[in-house]
Design an enzyme around this catalytic site. Structure first.
Site: not given
Lengths: 638, 252
Positions: A40, A42, A44-45, A266, A284, A331, A402, A442
């Site tokens: 992965g 993204g 993190a990866g 969400h 958003s 949320r 979500h 994030l």
């Protein structure tokens, strides 16, 4: 078994610094002898692969997309939190820590959350240095906005595409390491097995999605940064390729799956328009800075154009129910409130499944151009999908799956219960408890990737001899045979129903019986129906083509087969957790006003499930949660 | 939303087994399509029919389906992403088509983007261009505070305009020279506009431009087809910026 998260003790504000000092180091000359697999790419990866490569480790990075730049982190819109306190509005590391623990409904580890809040500030600096074009004010300083569950403005953003800009920052750092030769990138590979040798994670088996070839790779440690699993609901805001597969294969090799029932719905997504629909699109949370949520007070107003309904006949239900947080309620709470209005028969749009998100007051106050500057791309996206103009008519919104707070169990070092297997970002369960606050995903992905794993993996690698296992080991051969056999089995069924039909059916069951409201009865329905659906799948699915080519039907079949197993575990976890907390709402456990009722006496623990074999009940292990810095309290946003 | 009328469309789709196999157009019928279907959801319907009748579905790249990942890549009626302004294929909706329309669907066509299968191409050349210098060489950790260097809002906005690029490849697919200048310039301009990127600006532009050519992309001859096709509205002014940066780098 009582699980131990191996959290450092002592004053919370010193825990991470002390732990970093206590961790063993690998000297620079020895780092190049170690190989690390990163699955992965993204936030993190990607961040982790770049940082580990830069430190001198040999990194092999894998992603299923055609480029690491496309991971679904890219779709995050609103922003990233940090405790910089630039606006001087009372923020601090302690407050970010406190908000995150409370936002998660007291179901996360204190030490992990503290560390996240502490390194949040470094992340902003790192991204700025990479050239991430964060929003700035006219003086040239970084700008902030507000997100749900906080009363301070701590969210940094890049228009409505913060995830894209942060991911491209991580991708640029990763590209630099690929060029430098420290990271070898394997695109269009899907991990289909974790290879465990003598109880230690030593590699992966994956499918080359272009050629269909089954390939194995050996390393001294394996990191999974493979994202979340809410595509188990079929319709979600996740990308089409997001799946539980990598995590599920690790689970079946012995990694514990923690809190799978903690799923985030969400509140503001574009409502579903028809049965053909393939995904739901998020709008958003930042929109709730300037947009107000409402439904008509009177049912007879439902057919009217919203502009014909005067202010006194509108129910601004979030402002009414939660005056101190208003439209920026967290949320889980905002989603349930929307559902409550729709269940009361006051929802707008097709099927009564929608609430208005109205910008007219903000447009009056600030002008359309300011709103356009803040959210222009979101209004554009809304119009493309719905053919309606959000500046002229309130947007229609409905909650959608979500994010998954649950994930593979990890200790404070992000290491799973299998030595050598580390889990990063959304794929692990660690910091969001039972509900994640906006703009914190994030933050977590980049914290794990840039500032946690580079330290903690060293502590593990320092204890193992490098290169002891290669793909010549019989476990790798067996893994390749198993993966090949599994694909051949899927291809040989040649039944009558398509993969998508099964996935839609599973998603329907999950949403109906294990979605925003869950009951003992609805979950027991699923615990019967899902195994039956799975059985039918293995008898009657139709998968076209062969294994030796680019075959998207086969890819989807494999992911669906895993969701058909995982969905049952999610329901089992939801069934066992006889309380309501965060995104997990059991209708039996609520206060008179409909708020979630936790049961701290019996459920203040992480529930981690161990695979015991096909057809056997998984075993539940508990990690008790201790709150020494934040008092357990009923979560109130009123 | 109350409109239940459906459309029937004729699709003429490029099918190709593999990189070296000959390709050809095949004709399919899409039935029961509403104006709310996205273009890819329309293809999902066609693929479900193909799978049920035991035929191989049309292979196409897609992922986020919300216009940001850059994975989807189809030339529709001769135009990359289908010709709706600032729109990726996945965000194109069937309300832009009429009942009875015939639609041609092809993959990106550029020497540097070889076809894997059907509508799926290999875009790794774009990664190679970024690897040649599309970054600042900062280390993880050890960087100054985010507010230590002020960036005037117009510069930050300019950088953000360039950074909108999603790396989909439509610019090269639209260009008669198959040039990747819009893509390359967007990264060069973003980093050249920011103080963090200035230290390496000269090396970056030289290396990225050289790599672009080595990858098999052509040069820019100002057709502006790239800007017209770009789903994020990336402006050709960044190509001018790249050219200025390149000239500066020769003098440095």
């Amino acid at each position: 078994m009582i699980l131990d998260g191996k959290c450092p003790t002592g004053p919370i504000e010193k825990t991470w610094d002390k732990h970093r000092f206590d961790l063993k180091l690998v000297n620079p000359a020895n780092k190049r002898k170690y190989t690390v697999i990163m699955v992965g790419t993204g936030l993190a990866g990607g961040a982790a692969a770049a940082s580990l490569g830069e430190l001198g480790y040999n990194v092999m990075a894998f992603c299923y997309q055609d480029s690491p730049r496309r991971a679904h982190s890219i779709a995050a819109q609103g922003g990233i939190n940090a405790a910089k306190n630039y606006p001087n509005d009372g923020d601090s590391i302690y407050r970010l820590f406190y908000d995150t623990i409370k936002g998660g409904d007291f179901r996360a580890r204190e030490a992990d959350v503290w560390r996240l809040a502490q390194v949040s500030n470094n992340i902003i600096d790192q991204c700025v240095a990479q050239g991430v074009p964060f929003a700035r004010d006219y003086s040239g300083y970084l700008d902030n906005r507000s997100f749900g569950g906080a009363q301070v403005s701590r969210t940094f953003y890049a228009r409505g595409q913060t995830g894209q800009q942060l991911l491209l920052g991580a991708y640029s750092a990763l590209s630099r390491q690929i060029k430098a030769g420290t990271v070898k990138m394997y695109n269009r590979r899907e991990m289909l097995d974790l290879v465990v040798v003598d109880g230690v994670a030593k590699g992966i088996t994956c499918r080359n999605l272009i050629t269909g070839e089954i390939e194995s790779y050996a390393a001294d440690a394996v990191c999974l940064a493979t994202g979340g699993y809410v595509n188990v609901f079929y319709l979600s805001t996740n990308a089409m390729g997001c799946s539980v597969t990598a995590n599920w294969k690790a689970y079946k090799k012995g990694a514990f799956f923690a809190n799978p029932c903690y799923t985030q719905i969400h509140p503001t997504c574009i409502p579903q328009a028809g049965d053909y629909q393939s995904k739901l699109t998020l709008m958003s949370e930042s929109l709730r800075n300037d947009g107000r949520c409402w439904v008509p007070k009177k049912k007879e107003d439902l057919g009217k154009h919203p502009s014909e309904i005067p202010d006194e006949d509108r129910d601004y239900y979030l402002e009414r129910k939660y005056p101190s947080f208003g439209n920026l309620a967290p949320r889980d709470i905002a989603s349930r409130a929307a559902k409550e209005q729709c269940d009361d028969g006051r929802g707008v749009g097709p099927g009564g499944r929608g609430v208005y998100l109205d910008f007219s007051d903000s447009i009056k106050r600030l002008g359309e151009s300011t709103i356009r500057e803040r959210y222009g791309n979101l209004f554009e996206m809304y119009e493309k999908i719905t053919d309606e103009n959000g500046y002229k008519r309130p947007m229609r919104m409905y909650p959608a799956p979500h994010y998954s707070m649950g994930g593979l169990w990890v200790d404070y070092n992000l290491q799973s219960n299998i030595p050598g297997l580390f889990v990063l970002g959304e794929a692990n369960f660690s910091v969001h408890g039972a509900n994640r606050l906006g703009a914190s995903a994030l933050m977590q992905g980049l914290a794990d990737g840039y500032f946690v794993i580079p330290y903690t993996i060293g502590g593990y690698l320092a204890t193992v001899k490098p290169g002891t296992v290669t793909t010549a080991n019989p476990e790798f051969k067996k893994s390749v045979e198993d993966v090949n056999g599994y694909a051949n089995k899927l291809l040989s069924i040649n039944g009558k129903k398509t993969v998508a039909e099964f996935m839609r059916e599973l998603g329907g069951l999950m949403w109906e019986n294990c979605g925003m409201a869950r009951s003992k009865e609805s979950l027991e329905t699923n615990l019967k129906k899902i195994p039956a659906l799975r059985e039918e799948f293995w008898k009657n699915v139709k998968v076209t083509g062969t294994g030796a080519e680019l075959n998207q039907d086969l890819e989807n079949a494999g992911r669906t087969a895993d969701f058909l197993e995982f969905g049952e575990l999610l329901c089992r976890d939801a069934h066992h957790r006889e309380e309501s907390c965060g995104g997990h709402f059991r209708v039996e456990h609520q206060y008179e006003d409909g708020e979630a009722m936790r049961d701290d006496a019996n459920f203040c623990y992480v529930g981690a499930w161990e695979y015991k074999g096909d057809g056997k009940e998984p075993e539940l292990h508990k990690e008790p949660l201790k709150f020494e810095n934040v008092h357990l309290a009923v979560r109130s946003y009123k | 939303m109350s409109d239940h009328k459906t459309m029937t469309l004729t699709l003429i789709v490029w099918r190709q087994k593999g990189p070296n196999a000959p390709g050809k157009f095949e004709t399919y019928t899409a039935k029961g399509i509403t104006e709310h279907h996205s273009f890819l959801e329309m293809l999902d319907v066609v693929n479900e029919d193909l799978i049920k009748s035991g035929k191989e579905p049309i292979v196409f790249d897609h992922d986020c389906r919300e216009g940001i990942c850059g994975m989807c890549s189809q030339v529709i009626n001769g135009v990359p992403h289908g010709g709706q302004e600032r729109t990726t294929v996945c965000q194109l909706h069937m309300r832009k088509f009429k009942d009875g329309d015939t639609i041609y669907i092809e993959p990106w066509r550029a020497k540097a983007f070889p076809i894997h299968k059907d509508l799926v191409v290999d875009r790794s050349a774009y990664d190679t261009i970024i690897q040649a210098g599309g970054y600042t060489s900062c280390h993880t950790g050890g960087v100054p505070d985010g507010n230590a260097v002020l960036i005037p809002k117009p510069d930050a906005d300019y950088a953000m305009d360039a950074a909108e690029c999603i790396g989909c490849g439509a610019c090269a697919a639209a260009c008669p020279n198959s040039s990747a200048m819009l893509f390359t310039s967007a990264k060069v301009a973003q980093l050249a506009a920011l103080p963090q990127g200035k230290a390496e600006a000269a090396e970056r532009v030289k290396n990225m431009l050289e790599t672009m050519q080595e990858c098999g992309f052509g040069n820019c001859s100002n057709h502006y087809e790239c800007q017209a096709a770009c789903p994020k509205g990336v402006n050709v002014k960044f190509i001018a910026k790249l050219n200025r940066e390149y000239l500066k780098s020769l003098a440095s």
